[in-house]
Design an enzyme around this catalytic site. Structure first.
Site, PDB file in Angstrom:
ATOM      1  N   HIS A  42     -41.370   0.362  15.971  1.00  0.00           N
ATOM      2  CA  HIS A  42     -41.567  -1.073  15.783  1.00  0.00           C
ATOM      3  C   HIS A  42     -41.534  -1.431  14.282  1.00  0.00           C
ATOM      4  O   HIS A  42     -40.743  -2.263  13.846  1.00  0.00           O
ATOM      5  CB  HIS A  42     -42.911  -1.475  16.404  1.00  0.00           C
ATOM      6  CG  HIS A  42     -43.237  -2.928  16.278  1.00  0.00           C
ATOM      7  ND1 HIS A  42     -43.135  -3.813  17.318  1.00  0.00           N
ATOM      8  CD2 HIS A  42     -43.671  -3.675  15.219  1.00  0.00           C
ATOM      9  CE1 HIS A  42     -43.478  -5.024  16.918  1.00  0.00           C
ATOM     10  NE2 HIS A  42     -43.825  -4.962  15.644  1.00  0.00           N
ATOM     11  N   GLU A  43     -42.388  -0.766  13.521  1.00  0.00           N
ATOM     12  CA  GLU A  43     -42.473  -1.086  12.091  1.00  0.00           C
ATOM     13  C   GLU A  43     -41.185  -0.686  11.372  1.00  0.00           C
ATOM     14  O   GLU A  43     -40.759  -1.369  10.424  1.00  0.00           O
ATOM     15  CB  GLU A  43     -43.688  -0.409  11.450  1.00  0.00           C
ATOM     16  CG  GLU A  43     -45.041  -0.727  12.107  1.00  0.00           C
ATOM     17  CD  GLU A  43     -45.356  -2.217  12.192  1.00  0.00           C
ATOM     18  OE1 GLU A  43     -44.817  -3.001  11.384  1.00  0.00           O
ATOM     19  OE2 GLU A  43     -46.136  -2.604  13.101  1.00  0.00           O
ATOM     20  N   HIS A  65     -38.801  -3.508  11.448  1.00  0.00           N
ATOM     21  CA  HIS A  65     -39.086  -4.474  10.374  1.00  0.00           C
ATOM     22  C   HIS A  65     -38.584  -3.946   9.025  1.00  0.00           C
ATOM     23  O   HIS A  65     -38.004  -4.680   8.225  1.00  0.00           O
ATOM     24  CB  HIS A  65     -40.600  -4.712  10.268  1.00  0.00           C
ATOM     25  CG  HIS A  65     -41.176  -5.568  11.361  1.00  0.00           C
ATOM     26  ND1 HIS A  65     -40.678  -6.808  11.670  1.00  0.00           N
ATOM     27  CD2 HIS A  65     -42.226  -5.371  12.201  1.00  0.00           C
ATOM     28  CE1 HIS A  65     -41.398  -7.347  12.659  1.00  0.00           C
ATOM     29  NE2 HIS A  65     -42.338  -6.489  13.005  1.00  0.00           N
ATOM     30  N   GLU A  99     -39.287 -10.287  14.257  1.00  0.00           N
ATOM     31  CA  GLU A  99     -39.870  -9.592  15.397  1.00  0.00           C
ATOM     32  C   GLU A  99     -38.774  -9.056  16.324  1.00  0.00           C
ATOM     33  O   GLU A  99     -38.959  -8.020  16.972  1.00  0.00           O
ATOM     34  CB  GLU A  99     -40.803 -10.548  16.156  1.00  0.00           C
ATOM     35  CG  GLU A  99     -41.794  -9.884  17.080  1.00  0.00           C
ATOM     36  CD  GLU A  99     -42.854  -9.043  16.383  1.00  0.00           C
ATOM     37  OE1 GLU A  99     -43.003  -9.136  15.143  1.00  0.00           O
ATOM     38  OE2 GLU A  99     -43.521  -8.249  17.080  1.00  0.00           O
TER      39      GLU A  99
END
Lengths: 493, 493
Positions: free
Chosen positions: B261-262, B265, B292
């Site tokens: 997830h990170e 980003h 997101e």
């Protein structure tokens, strides 16, 4: 204008400067510990932006007007003792900062950046000629700087004052000559380095370091230790002091001593005055030398003390059960003396000779007695005279330290001042603490920490370091006390 | 005034804002990773000092004058395409910032601080009544804020615009209703959570995380991963992006998904436009939802894809040789669906129902249709209606998220917008990349990364997220595509 308003203004500005200074420290700490390599260009911009803001705050006319107002005779009378100390000390700092033209600061910092890069290349290739023109430019700019500051006496006083407020060349010169002759002679009487058969894993070194930190009472809620290429200490805010260490494969105890050294700085920083002084210029050390006395105290006076090893040997044995060396052998090993070429690797005895060599060169350079182009030769001659060894290359000689490349003239003496002060403090606390050795024997540092805190740390910059030393040790810098300490220890080993 | 001078002024200020923003990010990153606990008071002062400077730069009359000058018709013509984009986008930001009175910002940030503390206590003791008056105050202030911004249509548009520039309530409302009904019904058809017999040590979890980072091509010279209580991503400067993770004992794969997830980003941040755009408002994401979409893409679309697990299973097996679960079992486990009470623990299907519930409450609160004091009841009713479960306490209900306590109304929709966008991007790249599944099968993400970079990342804020989605996927937010993705996947499992 009212005294109350002017005071509030002056305290607000100092708080802002303290806060900004802490942020710059974080940027610097992060750069040396965790920052990804490719971030360096933007990091330089970040640091320079805040440094400029900080400088602007310091030299702003607003601040100066308020300080001047508060220091008028009829207003000073209305100040509390604490406020008077803050305002007077601040006035000295601001007055000094305002002497330097802005364009000079820019020229200086550009010259430093280029010169530092040139020094890196020059050292790598061991070629002084690459660095020479840059150093000439730095010396020239430093002379210009001295002209702005314009203190009495030797030109070097203007530089010294940045690191050792109030200290003078005229006082340091005879003290250093005395040390030079005594230590040079002592070196002839001492044996060369002792080897030791001790290997410690990174893990074991880490455990040693964190164990000693616990004994020194450093609490994890206001302190931390990380890794960096060169160990250092920094304060990010009142309750945020950080040290770094490194684990060197072939030097099993290097991280322990480096940790004790930085812990000495850290303990000092955490004990600096709070309350009304918290965000003021008073919440700082009066000089680099006094700061260094705290790190040297723990690294050398305690860390290389026989009682300390009686206490620490069982801990080492627990962490490294295969240890065969006796406590006496370790004590001799950590106190072995060598005629080394490199300052940062030098022992308690020869270290100061490295410093005095640099002091002599710096002062003569500034004064125009010698020229930059002759430095390699002068360096090597002095090395042979003071230490009896001669560098084979400039890398091991005149190019070894970065200080001059970044314009840090006047910095080196602090190391020796710190060594001398630490010995004086040791004798002074010995008269005060019962059974000091027995306490060290047991790893009980409570009273030592208390003595340092009460006699040194808690005053911050209320006094100059020389005044502070007179208060707690009965006299200012006294090289004789250092020689007494060194002789009684090393002639015994 | 000359166009060239005005341009230089505008670029210089943006650069300064970029640099300052990066320093604030470092202060925040450090606070969440390494900062000693007792430093928090001074850290708040450090962050607030720089935030104020940043805001002052943004709303300064100087900047505004130069922007106005550059956007006059006869001057705009003289600008290059790139400069025109920068100046126009900056103008929108500055115009908006200048609408908010300084005293409001101070009142708001004070209210947020108190309200956040009250929320912490209220959540701990599961007592909404403690938080209620504070939330009422926040809603009141948020209404005042909307009055200053004063966009067309629903009052909520003023808040939405801070996170999803250009997105409107009128467009979101039907999309979210469609999703709500579809997902609610789908939830009834799906089984509940699958258990798995998998335990991974912290060390093993760490190896999984760092392995996937390598496959995603994140380089250590511009990126790092540390530990924090709540995982997050931050950019400190152009080549300095940092993520964090955490290792949860009972959730062996949680750190892997959080890392993906990170990383999503982080990849986005590192690919943002450079060159002329480097220090400008263009070097940023156009919306939180689009940001997101990048994290959800890697966490869900790839990380919970069957092909991914065919690739990753052998790696997991190598790190944990005792692994008995089959690849099919793991695939079902990571895609298990549950009627959970807590948003942050929800799966791909139910997650959006949690968001839509918050969206409905937020919009009705702002509009005055419902009152703060009735929130616990409204929350629980909606939970039962949407998800078929009812919280037993406010801690598991209306008090679970901190967003409202810090005034972050309008933030929640971004999560669902991101989910929808990520599915749309997946289908669009599927049409473009040959044998996409086979490539995922082999852990070969090169073309995926390239597609994202070329179609999304490199544009930064040149377009709004809806414009950007139309360019790369042929249409803006389309909840039908998301439902198509969800149904084809979950009805198959």
């Amino acid at each position: 204008m009212k005294v109350r308003d002017a005071l509030r203004f002056v305290y607000d500005k100092q708080k802002k400067m303290f806060i900004l200074g802490g942020i710059i420290s974080l940027l610097d700490w992060d750069q040396k510990t965790y920052m990804p390599r490719k971030a360096s260009t933007d990091r330089a911009l970040q640091i320079s932006l805040l440094s400029k803001s900080l400088h602007q705050l310091m030299v702003s006319d607003d601040l100066w007007k308020n300080i001047e107002f508060l220091t008028r005779e009829k207003n000073v009378e209305k100040l509390s003792e604490e406020d008077r100390i803050v305002v007077e000390r601040l006035k000295k700092d601001v007055e000094k900062a305002r002497k330097i033209p802005t364009d000079f600061i820019e020229r200086m910092s550009k010259a430093e950046a280029t010169s530092y890069s040139a020094w890196e290349v020059a050292k790598k290739r061991s070629r002084f000629d690459i660095f020479c023109p840059h150093l000439e430019r730095i010396v020239e700019l430093k002379r210009e700087y001295c002209g702005y500051i314009n203190l009495e006496g030797h030109i070097y006083n203007n530089l010294l004052d940045d690191y050792e407020e109030g200290m003078r060349y005229e006082r340091l010169k005879p003290a250093f000559e005395y040390l030079r002759d005594k230590l040079s002679r002592l070196l002839n009487k001492l044996e060369s380095e002792k080897k030791i058969d001790l290997k410690l894993s990174k893990k074991a070194q880490e455990r040693l370091s964190f164990t000693i930190l616990k004994y020194l009472g450093l609490k994890r809620d206001r302190f931390r230790m990380d890794l960096s290429e060169h160990p250092f200490t920094t304060r990010l805010s009142t309750f945020d002091v950080r040290i770094t260490t490194r684990y060197v494969k072939d030097k099993p105890l290097s991280s322990l001593f480096s940790t004790m050294h930085e812990a000495g700085h850290a303990i000092y920083e955490l004990n600096l005055p709070k309350g009304r002084f918290r965000y003021t210029v008073i919440s700082d050390a009066p000089s680099l030398g006094l700061h260094e006395s705290q790190s040297r105290f723990w690294e050398n006076i305690i860390g290389r003390n026989y009682s300390f090893w009686r206490f620490f040997y069982p801990i080492l044995k627990r962490i490294e059960p295969a240890l065969k060396t006796s406590v006496e052998e370790i004590y001799r090993y950590v106190n072995s003396v060598e005629r080394s070429l490199i300052r940062t690797e030098a022992d308690e005895v020869s270290y100061n000779l490295h410093i005095i060599l640099r002091f002599e060169i710096e002062t003569e350079l500034l004064n125009g007695e010698i020229e930059v182009k002759d430095l390699p030769e002068i360096w090597n001659e002095k090395m042979e005279k003071f230490l009896g060894v001669k560098p084979k290359s400039d890398r091991e000689g005149v190019l070894q330290d970065m200080h001059w490349s970044t314009g840090d003239f006047g910095y080196f003496p602090s190391y020796t001042i710190g060594n001398v002060y630490s010995a004086q403090q040791f004798y002074a606390m010995r008269d005060f603490i019962d059974d000091l050795d027995a306490k060290i024997d047991h790893g009980d540092f409570k009273e030592i920490l208390q003595w340092l805190s009460e006699n040194i740390h808690r005053f911050g910059r209320m006094y100059t370091s020389e005044e502070l030393m007179r208060r707690c040790c009965g006299e200012g810098l006294n090289p004789r006390t250092f020689i007494r300490y060194i002789e009684s220890k090393y002639l015994d080993i």
